[in-house]
Structure formats: structure tokens, C-alpha cells
Write a protein that holds these residues in place. Structure first.
Motif, PDB file in Angstrom:
ATOM      1  N   GLN A 183       0.823  -1.200   0.000  1.00  0.00           N
ATOM      2  CA  GLN A 183       0.000   0.000   0.000  1.00  0.00           C
ATOM      3  C   GLN A 183       0.867   1.264   0.000  1.00  0.00           C
ATOM      4  OE1 GLN A 183      -0.274  -2.543   2.125  1.00  0.00           O
ATOM      5  NE2 GLN A 183      -2.231  -3.488   1.507  1.00  0.00           N
ATOM      6  N   VAL A 184       1.912   1.268   0.814  1.00  0.00           N
ATOM      7  CA  VAL A 184       2.816   2.418   0.858  1.00  0.00           C
ATOM      8  C   VAL A 184       3.548   2.568  -0.466  1.00  0.00           C
ATOM      9  CG1 VAL A 184       4.978   3.227   1.893  1.00  0.00           C
ATOM     10  CG2 VAL A 184       3.079   2.519   3.354  1.00  0.00           C
ATOM     11  N   LYS A 185       3.968   1.463  -1.036  1.00  0.00           N
ATOM     12  CA  LYS A 185       4.682   1.508  -2.307  1.00  0.00           C
ATOM     13  C   LYS A 185       3.792   2.069  -3.414  1.00  0.00           C
ATOM     14  CE  LYS A 185       7.794  -1.389  -5.031  1.00  0.00           C
ATOM     15  NZ  LYS A 185       8.395  -2.719  -5.154  1.00  0.00           N
ATOM     16  N   ALA A 186       2.515   1.700  -3.411  1.00  0.00           N
ATOM     17  CA  ALA A 186       1.593   2.214  -4.419  1.00  0.00           C
ATOM     18  C   ALA A 186       1.397   3.720  -4.263  1.00  0.00           C
ATOM     19  CB  ALA A 186       0.256   1.486  -4.319  1.00  0.00           C
ATOM     20  N   GLN A 187       1.303   4.195  -3.025  1.00  0.00           N
ATOM     21  CA  GLN A 187       1.142   5.628  -2.800  1.00  0.00           C
ATOM     22  C   GLN A 187       2.399   6.392  -3.204  1.00  0.00           C
ATOM     23  OE1 GLN A 187      -1.367   6.895   0.774  1.00  0.00           O
ATOM     24  NE2 GLN A 187      -0.661   4.877   1.452  1.00  0.00           N
ATOM     25  N   LEU A 188       3.561   5.810  -2.929  1.00  0.00           N
ATOM     26  CA  LEU A 188       4.805   6.452  -3.333  1.00  0.00           C
ATOM     27  C   LEU A 188       4.894   6.529  -4.852  1.00  0.00           C
ATOM     28  CD1 LEU A 188       7.597   7.614  -2.694  1.00  0.00           C
ATOM     29  CD2 LEU A 188       8.482   5.271  -2.623  1.00  0.00           C
ATOM     30  N   ASN A 189       4.501   5.473  -5.546  1.00  0.00           N
ATOM     31  CA  ASN A 189       4.523   5.476  -7.004  1.00  0.00           C
ATOM     32  C   ASN A 189       3.603   6.556  -7.569  1.00  0.00           C
ATOM     33  OD1 ASN A 189       2.866   4.035  -9.564  1.00  0.00           O
ATOM     34  ND2 ASN A 189       5.088   4.125  -9.747  1.00  0.00           N
ATOM     35  N   THR A 190       2.420   6.706  -6.967  1.00  0.00           N
ATOM     36  CA  THR A 190       1.496   7.759  -7.404  1.00  0.00           C
ATOM     37  C   THR A 190       2.114   9.141  -7.244  1.00  0.00           C
ATOM     38  OG1 THR A 190      -0.435   6.414  -6.848  1.00  0.00           O
ATOM     39  CG2 THR A 190      -0.774   8.790  -7.001  1.00  0.00           C
ATOM     40  N   GLN A 191       2.813   9.359  -6.121  1.00  0.00           N
ATOM     41  CA  GLN A 191       3.420  10.674  -5.899  1.00  0.00           C
ATOM     42  C   GLN A 191       4.584  10.905  -6.852  1.00  0.00           C
ATOM     43  OE1 GLN A 191       1.733  12.540  -3.368  1.00  0.00           O
ATOM     44  NE2 GLN A 191       2.664  14.072  -4.663  1.00  0.00           N
ATOM     45  N   ILE A 192       5.329   9.863  -7.183  1.00  0.00           N
ATOM     46  CA  ILE A 192       6.427  10.004  -8.142  1.00  0.00           C
ATOM     47  C   ILE A 192       5.884  10.409  -9.515  1.00  0.00           C
ATOM     48  CG2 ILE A 192       8.113   8.648  -9.461  1.00  0.00           C
ATOM     49  CD1 ILE A 192       8.830   7.224  -6.858  1.00  0.00           C
TER      50      ILE A 192
END
Length: 450
Positions: free
Chosen positions: A288-297
Motif C-alpha cells: 500500500q505504501v509503495k503504491a502511494q509512493l509510485n502515485t506521488q512520483i
């Protein structure tokens, strides 16, 4: 005579009752005023505590100030007894020519120099290693009848718009990629804390794993370092060099290889033979954290693509980038102390914890609401709703923008048979305002910041 005296007594009695009735409200009002006066010290103490919390910020960055964007000293709150975190302590050395911020009693911190009015270079040190130097531009923001000072990251390079378009587009076929991290010192300790994507369908996914691995490498470098008070090998601390020149930046180790590469040299401070306790490992990255980080990138890539269509120049900002509507997910970059849900309690956040912004800055206390998305067991609990300062959040925003740019640089140098598929426009334009050499005296300056 008796009747007159009786009337007189009656009159006096009525006058006395009227006096009592008139005096009672006055006494009640006086009692209320007295109680308010007695409560003033506690109210003042409460307001002072709130003011201290508002002033608390990432110490290497400008704080919210009145007109003129005057910077104030950080008001760091001591952490609870038994905490393994340390609060940054700012020091100004060499007659004010540089500003040093040390984190705890180890060789971690920043060394800041003014390039020219409005531009500052900051050299970052972790675990006795000089990581990189970034340049920041100062801005002011008028809100709630006040003037706030903040900084934005100034990139050293800019790529053509076609490269950003490539970075945001999907690859024709999924790419299986081997990073080669097993041969790097950080991986045996922290490699189990996150799982790379099995295949990559677009460059932004590749960059997400790159950014996470880079953070793990930095955490590894900071795990065991000597106290900052350790003497130099000669026994006498060296004076920091006066001034630093502006030049094309020396590329950090992470720019020269496919994946982040730690320095082969041991931390400089280990020559003293004394080390501190290992730092707590970063929290394990959840899907879940990785998906949110990818969205912000992807948000960062889209904004850099839009900027590539404008002339290269310093910009005049309005709203701080960290408060833009689609900028909501952040990685903590340095230790912070934040309030708990209760009025009196506090807890700490460490580098590599993750938070999510849940609202705009309050006009009551000028703090920003966030929720803790991922943290160490010793830090603030996950799910905690708390508040942080504008410049704390904007420091995370700046670091995230720099990380995305570094991932772009790493991808452009790693394309080919053993790297990501080749893309167009991989030759950047240098930006002189964002170029600064690492401070040569950074390690010694942090040692002296006792």
C-alpha cells in the motif's frame, strides 16, 4: 416619636437590603475577575507551548516568520527519556559563514552556505559520508495575514520534455530487470524490508524501486557511526573552510550506477575507534505504501514535464509545493517530534517513516494535519493523526523532487541491454543556479557542532 423611630428603622433596614443586593453582583464580578486573573498563567503557558510547537520545524530549513521573511532559531523539544532519537541542534560556525545542523551525537546532519541572496547550498552528511549537495531558493507566502518563509529545491539539470513523456508512458512489453543489489553492503541487512516489482511495465515503477533502494542505502550508512564530538586524527578539530565556490556538482555515487552504490570507504569518524549503538532499521515497505509512493512520483514527473516547456530560470512561487492539492504522500527525511492526540503527549518520527497529508494548513495554529502511514515500532503509531509544520512538510517535498530527478539521471545512464529500455532526450541541460559543489569542510564542521 416611636412611630418616627420605627419608620426610621424600617427605612434603614430597606437601605441595608438594597445595599446587600447591590453589592452581591459586584462581589460576584470581582470573584470572576479574580479567577480569570488566577488562570492567566496557565493560559499563557498553554499558548507558549503551542507557539513552541508551531516554531518547531526541520531545523535546516526556514521557519514561518513575519514580514521580511526573517529566520528564527529552532525551538527543539527534548524527546522522552529512553528514546533512541536525537533532535537536531543548529550551530553557526566561522563567524556565521556557514550554518551546521547536527542530528544527535553522530556524524549526521547538514552544512549550509549562502550562494547569494535568495539561494542556499546545503551539503547532506549521513553516517560519516557526504551524500550530496542541493541548492534551495527562498520564497515567501502570504496567508492568514502573515508572511511565511519556505524553500524550494533548485534542480541542477533539466531534461527535454520527451524524456519525461517517456518516463510516464508504458513500455510495449513488461521488462524483467535484475538490480544486482545482492553484491552491495546494505542489501543483506535491509534487502528484506521491501520487495521489488517482479517485472516493470513502465519507467515510473522502475524509479519507485530505485528511490526505495536509495533510502535503504542511506539508512545503512547511518546505522553505526562515531559521535560527532570525536576528535580529528590529528587531535585538534580543523577549522571549516571559509566560503564555497559554485560549480557543476560532483555526481553522488547513486548517479554513476544502475542502483544506489554506497561508498567503499568506512565512515570518516571511525578513526576514533568509538561507535554509537546501531540505529533502528527502517520500517518494511508495504504494498500500500509503495503504491502511494509510485502515485506521488508520477505527480512529480508530470510537474517536471510541464516545467520543461518553460525557459530555464528561477521561479516565483505562490503556494508552497507541499500544499498543492495532489501532493499528499511524503517520506520523512529527518527526525521530528509531533503531538499525540492528547494535548500534552508527543511522539517521534524518523527518516524513512511515511506520512499522508489530510488537509490544508490551519489558520489557528498554522499546522498541517497528517496521518502516519508507516513507521518504526519505536516511533509514532501507524494511523496516528497529528500535525506538523509547513517547513517540515516542504523539506520532505524538496527531497522527494530531488529523488525523482536522481532516478531520472540513473535511468538515463543505465539504458541498454542491462538496463531499462532506451528512451529519447536523455541528455540534460545544466542549470547553473542549481549547481553547487559539496562543502569540503562538511565532516569537520559537523564534528565541531557539539
Amino acid at each position: 416619636m416611636w412611630r418616627l423611630d420605627r419608620r426610621a428603622y424600617a427605612t434603614l433596614a430597606l437601605m441595608a437590603l438594597a445595599s446587600v443586593a447591590g453589592i452581591a453582583p459586584v462581589n460576584a464580578q470581582g470573584e470572576e475577575l479574580r479567577e480569570r486573573h488566577e488562570q492567566r498563567p496557565s493560559e499563557a503557558a498553554r499558548r507558549e507551548a503551542e507557539a513552541r510547537q508551531r516554531r518547531r520545524t526541520y531545523p535546516a530549513h526556514a521557519q514561518a516568520v513575519h514580514a521580511g521573511a526573517r529566520r528564527e532559531a529552532s525551538d527543539a523539544r527534548p524527546l522522552p527519556v529512553g528514546s533512541d532519537h536525537q533532535v537536531a541542534v543548529p550551530r553557526v560556525l566561522a563567524g556565521g559563514q556557514i550554518r551546521v545542523v547536527r542530528y544527535g551525537n553522530t556524524l549526521n546532519g547538514t552544512v549550509e552556505r549562502t550562494i547569494r541572496p535568495g539561494l542556499t547550498s546545503r551539503t547532506f552528511v549521513s553516517g560519516g559520508h557526504v551524500l550530496y549537495t542541493h541548492v534551495y531558493q527562498h520564497h515567501v507566502w502570504h496567508q492568514f495575514g502573515r508572511t511565511f518563509a519556505y524553500e524550494t529545491f533548485v534542480p541542477a539539470v533539466r531534461y527535454p520534455g520527451v524524456y519525461y513523456a517517456w518516463a510516464l508512458a508504458a513500455w510495449p512489453h513488461p521488462v524483467a530487470y535484475t538490480w544486482g543489489w545482492h553484491a552491495q553492503p546494505w542489501y543483506p541487512m535491509y534487502g528484506s524490508l521491501f520487495t521489488p516489482y517482479p517485472v516493470y511495465t513502465s519507467p515510473d515503477l522502475w524509479m519507485t524501486d530505485y528511490v526505495i533502494a536509495q533510502s535503504m542505502q542511506t539508512a545503512y550508512q547511518a546505522q553505526t557511526v562515531a559521535p560527532a564530538s570525536a576528535p580529528s586524527p590529528q587531535g585538534t578539530p580543523a577549522a571549516p573552510a571559509p566560503g564555497s565556490s559554485v560549480a557543476v556538482p560532483a555526481a553522488p555515487p547513486s548517479h554513476a550506477a544502475i542502483a544506489p552504490q554506497p561508498s567503499d570507504a568506512p565512515p570518516a569518524a571511525q578513526s576514533s575507534g568509538t561507535t554509537s549503538a546501531p540505529a533502528a532499521p527502517p520500517p518494511a515497505i508495504t504494498p500500500q505504501v509503495k503504491a502511494q509512493l509510485n502515485t506521488q512520483i508520477k505527480v512529480q514527473l508530470q510537474e517536471q514535464q510541464a516545467a520543461a516547456a518553460t525557459p530555464v530560470s528561477l521561479t516565483t512561487q505562490s503556494t508552497p509545493p507541499a500544499l498543492r492539492p495532489n501532493h499528499v504522500f511524503f517520506q520523512v527525511v529527518q527526525p521530528l517530534v509531533v503531538p499525540l492526540s492528547t494535548a500534552s503527549g508527543h511522539c517521534s518520527l524518523s527518516a524513512d517513516d511515511y506520512i499522508k497529508r489530510t488537509g490544508a494548513m490551519s489558520n489557528d495554529d498554522w499546522m498541517i494535519p497528517v496521518v502516519v502511514e508507516l513507521s518504526r515500532p519505536s516511533d509514532c503509531p501507524e494511523g496516528l493523526r497529528t500535525r506538523i509544520g509547513l517547513n517540515d512538510l516542504n523539506a520532505m517535498e524538496n527531497e522527494q523532487e530531488a529523488q525523482v530527478l536522481e532516478a531520472m539521471q540513473a535511468a538515463s545512464k543505465s539504458m541498454g541491454p542491462n538496463g531499462p529500455p532506451s528512451g529519447p532526450g536523455t541528455h540534460p541541460t545544466l542549470i547553473a543556479d542549481g549547481s553547487a559543489a559539496p562543502d569540503p569542510s562538511a565532516l569537520e564542521a559537523i564534528r565541531q557542532a557539539q
